[in-house]
Write an enzyme that holds these catalytic residues in place. Sequence first.
Site, PDB file in Angstrom:
ATOM      1  CD  GLU A   1      29.154 -54.688  -3.102  1.00 40.49           C
ATOM      2  OE1 GLU A   1      29.066 -54.973  -4.313  1.00 40.49           O
ATOM      3  OE2 GLU A   1      30.247 -54.660  -2.496  1.00 40.49           O
TER       4      GLU A   1
ATOM      5  CD  GLU B   1      27.827 -57.821  -8.663  1.00 40.28           C
ATOM      6  OE1 GLU B   1      28.884 -57.191  -8.669  1.00 40.28           O
ATOM      7  OE2 GLU B   1      27.682 -58.932  -8.115  1.00 40.28           O
TER       8      GLU B   1
END
Length: 261
Positions: free
Chosen positions: A124, A128
């Site tokens: 990943e 964010e």
Amino acid sequence: MRFLALPFWLLLLSPTFADDGSFFEPFDTLDRERWYISDGWSNGSHQSCVWATDNVRLVDKKIELSLTDTPRGDRPYSCGELQSTAFFGFGTYEVRMKAAPAHSGVVSAFFTYTGPSHNQPHDEIDFEFIAAREKSVDASYHAKGNGGRIQSVPLDFDPRAGSNDFAVHWTPDRLTWYANGKLLREVTQTAGEEYPTTPGKIIISIWSGSAQLDDWLGPFTYPGKPIVASYEHIAFTKLGDDCQFPESIVCKLGKDKLSGK
């Protein structure tokens, strides 16, 4: 950040694990062959909302993802996620987005993901945006299921105040994150350290945390109206391909430089 893999049945919606080609998506329409709206599950007990189709809308050539107080399943809130149907590997991932407005307990994100539900290791790469933070973004990655590689990077603007350009460039030996063309973070593959190598889906999302994540996100209480993050375009440029649109960082830096030539 995904703490749990997607439901197994979602694998049936995905083609192969081979890299898909370059594209530029301006969201004039929502291409259902390219994009899938998450609906009916959450990523785990750390999340106080469930993904819902109604929380993903195309408005004025933007994708709006919302967090609302509509109960869903065993959760008091609904939230929005859009993910690619295909998987993408080394190259440049770009988005123009406006992060969710200031509010404790909320994340809006742009990232790549694959994991056990795709019979793959958990790899990943993330942007964010923690809504409670005024001028920062978490630039992070997971490799072979090993997380904890989060770095909060200061920004010289507020990503909640308007749309900005974010990009992550991924090669077999280097990861770089950019904001409005400015380098934010660089990671070089080193011997003995896990590094993401598996093609993943491109995902955008907004969600609220449970008490499990209060130390990271702060506690969440619903503000009385929907919380919205908006996305104007998304692009992927496969390593070595020409840039997809004039504002692309691939155009600005040059594909040869990004390829390490």
